[in-house]
Scaffold this active site. Structure first.
Site, PDB file in Angstrom:
ATOM      1  N   ASP A 407      10.724  -2.873  -9.389  1.00 62.40           N
ATOM      2  CA  ASP A 407       9.618  -1.985  -9.364  1.00 62.40           C
ATOM      3  C   ASP A 407       8.400  -2.632  -9.918  1.00 62.40           C
ATOM      4  OD1 ASP A 407       8.252   0.558  -9.749  1.00 62.40           O
ATOM      5  OD2 ASP A 407       8.929   0.760 -11.727  1.00 62.40           O
ATOM      6  N   THR A 409       5.274  -0.672 -11.602  1.00 65.07           N
ATOM      7  CA  THR A 409       4.584   0.011 -12.618  1.00 65.07           C
ATOM      8  C   THR A 409       5.574  -0.037 -13.833  1.00 65.07           C
ATOM      9  OG1 THR A 409       3.239   1.298 -11.235  1.00 65.07           O
ATOM     10  CG2 THR A 409       3.553   1.980 -13.671  1.00 65.07           C
ATOM     11  N   THR A 697       7.192  -0.379  -4.688  1.00 66.77           N
ATOM     12  CA  THR A 697       6.491   0.600  -5.535  1.00 66.77           C
ATOM     13  C   THR A 697       5.870   1.620  -4.795  1.00 66.77           C
ATOM     14  OG1 THR A 697       4.404   0.454  -7.010  1.00 66.77           O
ATOM     15  CG2 THR A 697       4.379  -0.846  -4.870  1.00 66.77           C
ATOM     16  N   GLY A 698       5.303   2.548  -5.649  1.00 61.47           N
ATOM     17  CA  GLY A 698       4.815   3.863  -4.782  1.00 61.47           C
ATOM     18  C   GLY A 698       3.465   3.744  -4.883  1.00 61.47           C
ATOM     19  N   ARG A 785       3.990   2.491  -1.430  1.00 64.49           N
ATOM     20  CA  ARG A 785       4.391   4.200  -0.925  1.00 64.49           C
ATOM     21  C   ARG A 785       5.706   4.523  -0.738  1.00 64.49           C
ATOM     22  NH1 ARG A 785       0.135   6.166  -3.290  1.00 64.49           N
ATOM     23  NH2 ARG A 785      -1.856   6.144  -2.116  1.00 64.49           N
ATOM     24  N   ASP A 816      13.743   4.714 -10.404  1.00 63.61           N
ATOM     25  CA  ASP A 816      14.101   3.544  -9.853  1.00 63.61           C
ATOM     26  C   ASP A 816      16.020   3.529  -9.949  1.00 63.61           C
ATOM     27  OD1 ASP A 816      11.885   2.042  -9.699  1.00 63.61           O
ATOM     28  OD2 ASP A 816      11.891   2.018 -11.829  1.00 63.61           O
TER      29      ASP A 816
END
EC number: 7.6.2.1
Length: 1144
Positions: A407, A409, A697-698, A785, A816
């Site tokens: 991940d 963040t 990651t988003g 995203r 996660d």
């Protein structure tokens, strides 16, 4: 009674009906048709066993292991037929292994029971019989009214009835459930809000109807029917009315709620994910080797049986004069006799399967896992957190990782947000010392700051047209959120200028914000520093203070349109102090800009991209003003959707889409999330170790690419390819083909790939092979995203690929968890997003930088230790049983045993068990510093190289060679002249077997000593102590007549053997003959074909044993002396090669 027994054994869970009707305070109807429903009690059970089912359930699980089941069968065969060895020889080791494993698992389950009892025995207050009664948590029943005080956790899932607040609201945190640390507001229905005393609650007549329990934390559909003055009032219930077990009450003195889901039916218990049992590559290899050895065993047993009948074809051997057959033996069935002989040989050779291998491996993993927690290099001083091991079954898997999925963040970054820049009405501003400074100006320029001090009040009033948009933007940011305020905190001044700490008599230093995300908190704190402060939130009222107003501005909160991952935005509808209605919304630029119709759209879009390239997290802010008629329509849509009992979520989405349109764009924000310490060095070390790193990651792709560049995931010289915004399968396939061609053309340079979530879905749907081919040819891959389940899908894609690489996933948040559970090894970061990832992980560390030592040092050590342990176990058992097989050729396959039964039993349990266990705990081929400084050494052990078939074959053949030398060396010594005693006495068959056994114990122990590179006092103690113990035990066992033994064939045999000088000479010669070729081979390979590890392991780098511990501990000090300064994200624009549809 029978039902109770079945429930205790775990076979009969409580019955679930199709509907759930909860009578508040358990006031059941006195008249009419009422069918009692059976609900679960409020006990939480995380344990695996009960006192009733521990023995049968544990035995069932243990005998599912092939080795244990095999030895059980052998033990039963020994009981049923006449076999050459006693049943004790198989039964005692089996009993030892089963008992040790059962004690270990029983102890672990006792700890779980202890934790459960603490939770179930916690004191709670319940309204019963008109008074507040204290009871235990496990005694709560569905329908009970429970009182919960401030800072207490909810003991069951409660529908909120009332609180000490007049509006019936309360604030809770759900960090222990979903990782969100914000204060969430929950509501009670108006009819129960007034019931704030025990007497009022006792007289309350209400019925709750709701859905059956389900695991979704955010879904609850129900209704409450309140009877007042004979009239039934029905109100809908949703997630905002349900207080979940495990959540904690905050900023509210007390609440009363009715229990609707209890015990194992609560949402927290339903989210106890039963993690699939992860099996390491070593364990799979071990099972393969066991099957091969089972084949060797069957071959030896069948061959011995056939040779026995071939030998007995001659009458003189079939029925010699000294062993006449009985009449029953002559008339017995040849087939049954063949089967009986086959089983007897099977029993005779059964010790080739190492029964104690499993228990030794379990002890090694369990004890070895403590080293991770004890490692000071993995201790984070600032947060006082050490590394944590949640499962010890995967220790060696840390040394086999090929792909790391991480991940961004909170894992690569600190998850500490700092407001840096914003765009307002097409103008960029940056924050400098609590002031907003337009782009191109400095903070000491005249009139540079926006609304920063009292001198700028005149600026507002004199130029309202200039400052109106800026002020509206700041108001939107300070009001569009779900932030809660706590006034109970000590003095916590916020960095930068705080205009409200000294103005208007308002002291804000006793105020602390609680937010659902660090972004929201950073934005509200930033507007407070700049001059628009969110000061109060009470019920449906929000209050802000600005410098342009001498009084607080009070807004009425009409509606909150909650954030969700599909819309990627959240909104609030407020009534302004002037009486108008306005909607403020914020979210990702892709979720806001398509719905804007006015404002500086293109300039803001450009600024958002610039923020993202700097590595800032971006949000776009917009508003919409409603006319009275429009608001009535909006209110009607929202209320209709929120009171729907069927398809409520779908109707809410439709209502939100209807409202969040025709927006006026106000601006955008840029928030910085700093990189963690040593992230770049860690990623580079993993790359040198041959491990590919993927970032999932988003975030939007510009932000993600910038962070990847700054942390070293992408290099500046790397050609970055993109698979973005693909809208169809054909378009996606064509883009993938172009990327594949581009990689082949530019095969000299390194490539990086950026994929977004939408394109990934298309790629995985029809073009998995093509996508995998592109990814494998890229040095680094970044997926942006991404939804949580997409992360797990990517991990599963590689995990199940033909090469079956070992995968590792690392993250810090609840989003996660699915990725962490899917990977072969899951690692949780002890971050700021709750403990969900840590609880569901296999290992937990405080910072990403610790991953390097966890893999490169601990993983390396664990793997070489357990690989040698497994191979050595098979080797020493081949040495043990092959002389038994050879002996049959000299006793006409009469199934005579070579060794005494006690030696057969204790060989694996006592004589050879401790040296290999200690070796597997302390062995180090090279110093930890060397492994950490030379990541390339990790490649030496990759792809399970130390447990390859070639290595397995070497150890097996070595075992056979040593066994032949043991047997025939002793035979040559005794075959011709058996008068080896000084007084002319002869050696018998037991003395011969004891000589072979003695040579074997010494040789296999010294063989392990040759394999040992890192000697400690414990290695010396168990190595020489095991040999000494064998001699001492044999002297006592054969030197005393034991009254409880039926026969004592070994009486004085060992003493006679040791009194022969020839025997001592034979022992020395045979041991040297066995081990000398090993020494020569080691020297030859080390000088002519050394591995990378051997090249970097000179004697000077291997500390003496007494310095080993201090060297390990001393690493902590060296890390602490290094620069601790956090690395800010700095990234120039990457070299992006985007192959869009126009590039044909």
């Amino acid at each position: 009674m029978l039902r109770w027994i079945r429930q205790q054994l775990g076979f009969d869970p409580p019955h679930q009906s199709d509907t759930r009707t909860v009578y508040v305070a358990n006031r059941f109807p006195e008249h009419g048709h009422y069918i009692p429903q059976r609900f679960a009690d409020n006990r939480i059970i995380s344990s695996k066993y009960t006192i009733w089912n521990f023995v049968p359930k544990n035995l069932f699980e243990q005998f599912r292991r092939i080795a244990n089941f095999y030895f059980l069968v052998i033990f039963l065969v020994q009981l049923m037929i006449d076999t050459p060895t006693s049943p004790v020889t198989s039964g005692l080791p089996l009993f030892f292994v089963i008992t040790v494993t059962a004690i270990k698992q029983g102890y672990e389950d006792w700890l779980r029971h202890k934790a459960d009892n603490e939770v179930n025995g916690a004191p709670v207050f319940v309204v019963r019989s008109g008074s507040l009664v204290q009871t235990r948590s496990k005694n709560i029943r569905v329908g009970d009214i429970v009182r919960v005080a401030k800072d207490e956790t909810f003991p069951a899932d409660l529908a909120l009835l009332s609180s000490d607040r007049g509006d019936g609201t309360c604030h809770i945190t759900t960090a222990s459930l979903d990782g969100e640390t914000n204060l969430k507001t929950h509501y009670s229905v108006a009819e129960t809000t007034v019931c704030q005393s025990v007497s009022q609650l006792e007289s309350l007549q209400a019925v709750v109807e709701c859905q059956q329990p389900e695991a979704d934390l955010y879904r609850f559909v129900g209704r409450i029917t309140v009877t007042q003055h004979g009239e039934e009032i029905v109100r809908p219930l949703g997630p905002e009315n349900l207080l979940l077990r495990g959540a904690r009450l905050k900023n509210t003195k007390e609440i009363f709620g009715v229990a609707v889901y209890t015990g194992m039916e609560s949402k927290m218990a339903l989210n106890y994910k039963c993690k699939s049992q992860k099996r390491s590559a070593v364990e799979k290899s071990m099972n393969t080797f066991l099957i091969i050895y089972l084949g060797i065993l069957l071959f030896e047993a069948i061959l011995s049986t056939i040779l026995k009948y071939a030998w007995q074809a001659e009458d003189k051997w079939d029925e010699p004069f000294y062993n006449q057959k009985t009449e029953q033996e002559r008339n017995s069935s040849p087939i049954l006799k063949f089967i009986s002989d086959f089983l007897a040989f099977l029993v005779l050779y059964n010790f080739i399967i190492p029964i104690s291998l499993y228990v030794t491996v379990e002890m090694q993993k369990f004890l070895g896992s403590f080293f991770i927690g004890w490692d000071l290099d993995l201790y984070h001083e600032e947060s006082d957190q050490k590394a944590q091991v949640n499962t010890s079954d995967l220790n060696e898997e840390l040394g086999q990782v090929e792909y790391v999925f991480t991940d961004k963040t909170g894992t690569l970054t600190e998850n500490e947000m700092h407001f840096r820049e914003c765009s307002i009405n097409g103008t960029k501003y940056r924050e400098v010392n609590g002031k907003l400074v337009p782009e191109g100006m400095t903070d000491d320029s005249p009139d540079a700051g926006l609304c920063d001090t009292e001198s700028h009040l005149t600026y507002f009033y004199n130029d309202n047209t200039v400052c109106h948009s800026e002020l509206l933007f700041l108001k939107a940011v300070s009001l569009c959120h779900t932030v809660q305020i706590s006034y109970d905190q000590p003095d916590c001044p916020v960095g930068g200028g705080d205009p409200f700490s000294h103005a208007n008599g308002f002291s804000s230093n006793h105020m602390e914000y609680y937010a659902s995300s660090p972004d929201e908190k950073a934005l509200v704190e930033a507007t407070k520093r700049i001059g628009v402060a969110f000061t109060r939130s009470s019920g449906d009222t929000m209050e802000i203070k600005t410098f342009v107003s001498l009084f607080a501005l009070r807004y009425k909160l009409l509606h909150v349109l909650e954030f969700d991952s599909d819309r990627r935005r959240m909104s609030v509808i407020l009534q302004t102090p002037s009486g108008g209605q306005v909607l403020f919304t914020k979210g990702a630029e892709s979720a806001i800009l398509p719905f804007t119709t006015s404002g500086e759209i293109e300039k803001t879009r450009l600024h958002v991209d610039e923020f993202a390239l700097k590595g800032l997290r971006t949000l776009v802010v917009a508003c919409r003003h409603f006319s009275p008629e429009e608001y009535i329509d909006v209110d009607r849509h929202l209320n209709a959707a929120r009171t729907a009992l069927q398809q409520r979520e779908e109707r809410l989405q439709e209502a939100f889409s209807y409202i969040e349109r025709d927006l006026h764009l106000l601006g955008a924000t840029g928030v910085e999330d700093k990189l963690q310490d040593k992230v770049q060095e860690t990623i580079e070390a993993l790359r040198l170790a041959g491990i590919k790193v993927w970032v999932l990651t988003g975030d939007k792709h510009e932000t993600a690419v910038s962070v990847s560049l700054s942390c070293g995931h992408f290099h500046r010289t790397m050609n970055i390819l993109e698979l973005l915004q693909q809208r169809s399968d054909n378009e996606c396939a064509e883009q993938l083909r172009r990327l594949a061609r581009r990689i082949k053309e530019d095969h000299v340079i390194q490539h990086g790939l950026v994929v977004d979530g939408a394109s990934l879905s298309l790629a995985l749907r029809e073009h998995e092979k093509l996508f995998m081919e592109v990814c494998k040819n890229c040095s680094a891959v970044l997926c942006c995203r991404m939804a949580p389940l997409q992360k797990a899908k990517v991990v599963r894609l590689f995990k199940t690929s033909p090469e079956k690489p070992i995968t590792l996933a690392i993250g810090d948040g609840a989003n996660d968890v699915s990725m962490i559970q899917e990977a072969h090894v899951g690692i949780g970061i002890m971050g700021k997003e709750g403990r969900q990832a840590v609880r569901n992980s296999d290992y937990a560390i405080a910072r990403f930088k610790f991953l390097a030592k966890l893999l490169l040092v601990h993983g390396h050590f664990y793997y070489i230790r357990i690989a040698t342990l497994v191979q050595y176990f098979f080797y020493k058992n081949v040495c043990f049983i092959t002389p038994q097989f050879l002996y049959q050729f000299f006793c006409l396959f009469s199934q005579q045993t070579l060794y005494d039964s006690v030696y057969l039993t204790l060989y694996n349990i006592c004589f050879t068990s401790l040296p290999i266990l200690v070796y597997s705990l302390f062995e180090q081929l090279v110093h930890p510093h060397v492994l950490q400084n030379k990541p390339g050494l990790y490649r030496d052990i990759s792809k399970n190289s130390l447990l390859s078939f070639r290595t397995f074959l070497y150890w097996t053949l070595l075992g056979f060679c040593h066994a032949f030398i043991f047997f025939f060396g002793s035979y040559i010594l005794m075959g011709e002249d058996t008068t080896l005693m000084g007084n002319g006495q002869m050696f018998g068959n037991w003395t011969f077997g004891t000589l072979v056994f003695t040579v074997m114990v010494i040789t296999v122990t010294l063989k392990l000593a040759l394999e040992t590179h890192f000697w400690t006092w414990m290695n010396h103690f168990v190595t020489w102590g095991s040999i000494a113990f064998y001699f001492i035990f044999s002297l006592f066992y054969g030197g005393i007549i034991w009254p409880f033994l039926h026969t004592q064939d070994m009486y004085f045999v060992f003493v006679h053997l040791l009194s022969s000088g020839s025997a001592w000479f034979a022992i020395i010669i045979i041991v040297i003959t066995c081990l000398f070729p090993d020494v020569v081979k080691k020297i030859f390979y080390r000088h002519l074909q050394p591995t990378g590890t051997q090249k970097r392991a000179p004697v000077s780098l291997i500390p003496p044993p007494e310095k080993a511990q201090s060297a390990l501990i001393g690493q902590c000090a060296s890390w602490k002396r290094e620069n601790r300064e956090k690395s800010p994200i700095k990234a120039s624009k990457p070299n992006i090669t985007q192959l869009d549809m126009s590039q044909q």
